[in-house]
Structures are given as structure tokens and as C-alpha cells.
Design a protein around this motif. Structure first.
Motif, PDB file in Angstrom:
ATOM      1  N   GLY A  94       0.815  -1.212   0.000  1.00 46.97           N
ATOM      2  CA  GLY A  94       0.000   0.000   0.000  1.00 46.97           C
ATOM      3  C   GLY A  94       0.847   1.259   0.000  1.00 46.97           C
ATOM      4  O   GLY A  94       0.490   2.261  -0.630  1.00 46.97           O
ATOM      5  N   VAL A  95       1.984   1.213   0.690  1.00 45.61           N
ATOM      6  CA  VAL A  95       2.912   2.350   0.669  1.00 45.61           C
ATOM      7  C   VAL A  95       3.415   2.584  -0.748  1.00 45.61           C
ATOM      8  O   VAL A  95       3.466   3.727  -1.230  1.00 45.61           O
ATOM      9  N   ALA A  96       3.787   1.496  -1.440  1.00 46.93           N
ATOM     10  CA  ALA A  96       4.258   1.608  -2.825  1.00 46.93           C
ATOM     11  C   ALA A  96       3.168   2.193  -3.721  1.00 46.93           C
ATOM     12  O   ALA A  96       3.443   3.058  -4.569  1.00 46.93           O
ATOM     13  N   ILE A 103      -0.209   8.278   2.271  1.00 50.30           N
ATOM     14  CA  ILE A 103       0.245   6.936   2.638  1.00 50.30           C
ATOM     15  C   ILE A 103      -0.865   6.140   3.322  1.00 50.30           C
ATOM     16  O   ILE A 103      -1.068   4.948   3.060  1.00 50.30           O
ATOM     17  N   ALA A 104      -1.624   6.813   4.202  1.00 48.00           N
ATOM     18  CA  ALA A 104      -2.698   6.116   4.921  1.00 48.00           C
ATOM     19  C   ALA A 104      -3.757   5.584   3.961  1.00 48.00           C
ATOM     20  O   ALA A 104      -4.297   4.490   4.172  1.00 48.00           O
ATOM     21  N   ALA A 105      -4.044   6.339   2.885  1.00 48.60           N
ATOM     22  CA  ALA A 105      -5.058   5.901   1.929  1.00 48.60           C
ATOM     23  C   ALA A 105      -4.598   4.658   1.173  1.00 48.60           C
ATOM     24  O   ALA A 105      -5.350   3.685   1.030  1.00 48.60           O
ATOM     25  N   GLY A 106      -3.356   4.676   0.679  1.00 45.02           N
ATOM     26  CA  GLY A 106      -2.836   3.510  -0.031  1.00 45.02           C
ATOM     27  C   GLY A 106      -2.762   2.287   0.861  1.00 45.02           C
ATOM     28  O   GLY A 106      -3.096   1.170   0.451  1.00 45.02           O
ATOM     29  N   THR A 107      -2.340   2.509   2.107  1.00 41.59           N
ATOM     30  CA  THR A 107      -2.254   1.404   3.067  1.00 41.59           C
ATOM     31  C   THR A 107      -3.625   0.804   3.343  1.00 41.59           C
ATOM     32  O   THR A 107      -3.785  -0.422   3.373  1.00 41.59           O
ATOM     33  N   LEU A 108      -4.612   1.671   3.538  1.00 36.61           N
ATOM     34  CA  LEU A 108      -5.964   1.196   3.843  1.00 36.61           C
ATOM     35  C   LEU A 108      -6.539   0.407   2.675  1.00 36.61           C
ATOM     36  O   LEU A 108      -7.158  -0.654   2.870  1.00 36.61           O
ATOM     37  N   ILE A 109      -6.325   0.881   1.451  1.00 39.98           N
ATOM     38  CA  ILE A 109      -6.860   0.198   0.268  1.00 39.98           C
ATOM     39  C   ILE A 109      -6.288  -1.203   0.141  1.00 39.98           C
ATOM     40  O   ILE A 109      -7.019  -2.195  -0.023  1.00 39.98           O
ATOM     41  N   TYR A 165       8.590   2.537   7.714  1.00 36.34           N
ATOM     42  CA  TYR A 165       7.380   1.791   7.377  1.00 36.34           C
ATOM     43  C   TYR A 165       7.416   0.386   7.963  1.00 36.34           C
ATOM     44  O   TYR A 165       6.372  -0.177   8.292  1.00 36.34           O
ATOM     45  N   LEU A 166       8.603  -0.175   8.086  1.00 36.04           N
ATOM     46  CA  LEU A 166       8.718  -1.531   8.621  1.00 36.04           C
ATOM     47  C   LEU A 166       8.627  -1.550  10.144  1.00 36.04           C
ATOM     48  O   LEU A 166       8.016  -2.444  10.723  1.00 36.04           O
ATOM     49  N   PHE A 167       9.235  -0.553  10.791  1.00 36.99           N
ATOM     50  CA  PHE A 167       9.320  -0.569  12.251  1.00 36.99           C
ATOM     51  C   PHE A 167       8.636   0.617  12.913  1.00 36.99           C
ATOM     52  O   PHE A 167       8.617   0.715  14.134  1.00 36.99           O
TER      53      PHE A 167
END
Length: 263
Positions: free
Chosen positions: A46-48, A57-63, A114-116
């Protein structure tokens, strides 16, 4: 005097604990640990997506988290062997996400955040998103609490009570995807599942009712967030892993002394 960024970090951690406590209880009761892993690892994809399409970023992650959660939920309803399937999906989503980020032109992403997680960089806008998302998750769980408990106890009992177990699974799926989007900036994709599972597992040794377990899990999550931040400030350690380490320490204490504390 406490710095503003520490106050924001503490408030973000409390918001996260409010959502992960009750939801983590259902993850533990339903043995959905791999489900949480698959959804949280998909957040990197989602970040990518967000970076490539210039989305928040939150929108891509949520999708992407929602897409993964719905996929997993659909496969579970069809009777797939979920342990192996979830293992494949979790690690594949993480790998594809990391590869996809490297193809985004003109972007040099700090993957460690993003990982940690990077809770110390939380802004006031992030706080609004975190607390708003946590309130929605908590509202969903309170609205469907008894139905979710019945479906978790027995799908046959749920059918007999006029409930649809698939609908209750969908509620958990939506809540889990939203928590992943909320928690990504705080503890990161690799540690989200830990914040769902560890406080709930610790709370199980201290509670006698589902409601008490959910409340205690939230309190333990809050203590872990504040304790982890304190450890990070004191020892200059990464904040996200410090929070999960604090939660693990609380779990160890409960595992050793839980019966005495309960008695």
C-alpha cells in the motif's frame, strides 16, 4: 518540561491501544495471528501504491490492507487451509511491496520507518487520523460485540441465533484493515501483529470475562506504549520495537505471576 513530540507520541500510542486491545482479543480467540500478519505485511504494498499514485500513505495502506483482508476472509469462508495460504500471502505481499517501492521513480523511501514505525514523528494531523480510526474500530466492535462473541464461540450457535457468521467476519476484516492503516506509522508493518496479539494474550491470564479481557488488553497496550516510549527516551532505542518489547515484558510478568495476581 515534556517536549511536544513526546506528548503526540504518547497520545498516538494510547489511541492505538484503544483499538488493538479489543480487536486483539478476537484475533487471539479466533486464532487469527497469521491473518493479522498477512494484512499488516500487505501495508508495504500500500505504501508503494500511494507513492506511485501520489496518494496519502494512509489511503494507499488502507486500500491494500482492506483488499488483502477481504481476500483472506473469502478464502477462509471457502475452506482453504489457512495456515499455509496466509504464510504465502503475508510474505509475498511484503516482498512485492518492497520490490514495488524500488520501482517508484524519484522516490527514496526510508523503509525502516514503514517496517518498524516512527511514532516520534507523529504530527497533529496523524493524531486526528489515528484517534478517528481507533474510534471507528471501537464503534464497530461495540456495535457488533455480542454477535461477534457468538460467532466466535460457535458458527452453528450463531446461525441458530439468526446471525450471519460471514457478516461478523467481515466486520473484523474491516476493523483489522483500519487498524493496520492507523498503526503503520506508529509501530510499522512488521510489528503491528505483535501489538494485536501480545497485550491480548497477556490480558487472558488476568481476566474472567470477554469484556474484562478487552479492557485489560487496552490497558496493557497503553502501558506498553508509554513504557516503550520511556525506554526509547532513556536508552535511545528505536521507539516501535521498544513498545513491543515492553508489551512482551508485561506478558512475561503475567505468565509468571498471573495466577497470584488474579488470586
Amino acid at each position: 518540561m515534556i517536549d511536544d513530540f513526546l506528548i503526540r507520541a504518547g497520545l498516538a500510542g494510547l489511541g492505538l491501544a484503544m483499538a488493538t486491545g479489543p480487536l486483539g482479543c478476537f484475533v487471539v480467540w479466533r486464532r487469527m495471528a497469521y491473518f493479522g500478519d498477512a494484512t499488516s505485511h500487505a501495508a508495504i504494498l500500500g505504501v508503494a501504491l500511494a507513492l506511485a499514485l501520489h496518494l496519502p500513505i494512509a489511503a494507499g495502506t488502507l486500500i491494500v490492507a482492506l483488499t488483502m483482508a477481504l481476500t483472506v476472509s473469502t478464502l477462509a469462508a471457502k475452506g482453504w487451509a489457512m495456515d499455509t495460504t496466509l504464510g504465502v500471502l503475508a510474505h509475498s505481499a511484503l516482498a512485492f511491496g518492497l520490490v514495488a517501492i524500488s520501482y517508484v521513480p524519484g522516490v527514496r523511501a526510508d523503509l525502516s520507518s514503514y517496517l518498524f514505525g516512527d511514532i516520534l514523528a507523529v504530527t497533529e494531523a496523524d493524531l486526528g487520523f489515528i484517534w478517528g480510526g481507533a474510534a471507528i474500530v471501537l464503534g464497530l466492535l461495540l456495535w457488533r460485540w455480542q454477535a461477534l462473541l457468538t460467532a466466535t464461540l460457535s458458527e452453528d450457535l450463531a446461525h441458530a441465533s439468526g446471525l450471519n457468521p460471514d457478516r461478523e467476519r467481515l466486520v473484523l476484516t474491516l476493523a483489522l484493515a483500519l487498524v493496520v492503516a492507523v498503526a503503520l506509522k506508529i509501530v510499522g508493518a512488521l510489528l503491528i501483529a505483535a501489538m494485536l496479539i501480545v497485550p491480548a494474550a497477556a490480558a487472558r491470564g488476568l481476566s474472567r470475562t470477554p469484556e474484562a479481557m478487552a479492557l485489560i488488553a487496552s490497558v496493557i497496550g497503553a502501558l506498553a506504549c508509554l513504557g516503550g516510549l520511556g525506554l526509547s527516551l532513556w536508552q535511545d532505542t528505536p521507539a516501535g520495537p521498544s513498545i513491543v518489547s515492553a508489551a512482551a515484558a508485561i506478558f512475561a510478568i503475567v505468565a509468571i505471576f498471573g495466577r497470584r495476581l488474579q488470586g
